[in-house]
Design a protein around this motif. Sequence first.
Motif, PDB file in Angstrom:
ATOM      1  N   VAL A   3       0.848  -1.201   0.000  1.00  0.00           N
ATOM      2  CA  VAL A   3       0.000   0.000   0.000  1.00  0.00           C
ATOM      3  C   VAL A   3       0.878   1.243   0.000  1.00  0.00           C
ATOM      4  O   VAL A   3       1.786   1.368   0.821  1.00  0.00           O
ATOM      5  N   VAL A   4       0.598   2.137  -0.941  1.00  0.00           N
ATOM      6  CA  VAL A   4       1.246   3.442  -0.964  1.00  0.00           C
ATOM      7  C   VAL A   4       0.221   4.449  -0.449  1.00  0.00           C
ATOM      8  O   VAL A   4      -0.881   4.553  -0.993  1.00  0.00           O
ATOM      9  N   THR A   5       0.578   5.146   0.613  1.00  0.00           N
ATOM     10  CA  THR A   5      -0.293   6.164   1.199  1.00  0.00           C
ATOM     11  C   THR A   5       0.331   7.523   0.932  1.00  0.00           C
ATOM     12  O   THR A   5       1.486   7.762   1.282  1.00  0.00           O
ATOM     13  N   PHE A  15      -3.210   3.604  -2.397  1.00  0.00           N
ATOM     14  CA  PHE A  15      -3.204   2.781  -3.599  1.00  0.00           C
ATOM     15  C   PHE A  15      -2.674   1.398  -3.236  1.00  0.00           C
ATOM     16  O   PHE A  15      -1.665   1.286  -2.538  1.00  0.00           O
ATOM     17  N   GLU A  16      -3.338   0.345  -3.711  1.00  0.00           N
ATOM     18  CA  GLU A  16      -2.947  -1.025  -3.395  1.00  0.00           C
ATOM     19  C   GLU A  16      -2.249  -1.655  -4.592  1.00  0.00           C
ATOM     20  O   GLU A  16      -2.657  -1.460  -5.733  1.00  0.00           O
ATOM     21  N   PHE A  17      -1.200  -2.439  -4.300  1.00  0.00           N
ATOM     22  CA  PHE A  17      -0.435  -3.122  -5.342  1.00  0.00           C
ATOM     23  C   PHE A  17      -0.169  -4.551  -4.911  1.00  0.00           C
ATOM     24  O   PHE A  17       0.005  -4.831  -3.723  1.00  0.00           O
ATOM     25  N   VAL A  18      -0.077  -5.445  -5.880  1.00  0.00           N
ATOM     26  CA  VAL A  18       0.238  -6.843  -5.601  1.00  0.00           C
ATOM     27  C   VAL A  18       1.737  -7.022  -5.418  1.00  0.00           C
ATOM     28  O   VAL A  18       2.174  -7.749  -4.537  1.00  0.00           O
ATOM     29  N   SER A  19       2.532  -6.343  -6.226  1.00  0.00           N
ATOM     30  CA  SER A  19       3.983  -6.520  -6.143  1.00  0.00           C
ATOM     31  C   SER A  19       4.659  -5.282  -5.551  1.00  0.00           C
ATOM     32  O   SER A  19       4.195  -4.155  -5.713  1.00  0.00           O
ATOM     33  N   ALA A  23       4.631  -0.993  -6.474  1.00  0.00           N
ATOM     34  CA  ALA A  23       4.454   0.005  -5.417  1.00  0.00           C
ATOM     35  C   ALA A  23       5.638   0.963  -5.361  1.00  0.00           C
ATOM     36  O   ALA A  23       5.455   2.178  -5.216  1.00  0.00           O
ATOM     37  N   ASN A  24       6.849   0.445  -5.492  1.00  0.00           N
ATOM     38  CA  ASN A  24       8.039   1.295  -5.482  1.00  0.00           C
ATOM     39  C   ASN A  24       8.056   2.252  -6.668  1.00  0.00           C
ATOM     40  O   ASN A  24       8.475   3.408  -6.531  1.00  0.00           O
ATOM     41  N   LEU A  36       5.260   3.632   2.185  1.00  0.00           N
ATOM     42  CA  LEU A  36       5.014   2.321   1.599  1.00  0.00           C
ATOM     43  C   LEU A  36       4.862   1.348   2.754  1.00  0.00           C
ATOM     44  O   LEU A  36       5.690   1.302   3.661  1.00  0.00           O
ATOM     45  N   SER A  37       3.776   0.552   2.740  1.00  0.00           N
ATOM     46  CA  SER A  37       3.565  -0.426   3.798  1.00  0.00           C
ATOM     47  C   SER A  37       3.099  -1.739   3.196  1.00  0.00           C
ATOM     48  O   SER A  37       2.642  -1.801   2.063  1.00  0.00           O
TER      49      SER A  37
END
Length: 40
Positions: A3-5, A15-19, A23-24, A36-37
């Motif tokens: 998750v990127v906040t 925003f949610e990401f699988v990888s 996210a990076n 990033l969490s």
Amino acid sequence: MWVVTIFEKNTVRMFEFVSKTEANNMLASVKGSAILSFTK
């Protein structure tokens, strides 16, 4: 799930990401404050 906040003046967006790579990439393009969490 990664998750990127993003913290803006009066809002918080998430925003949610699988990888972690995706996210990076998103985190690198953010110009303000963000974190990033990881969550299961």
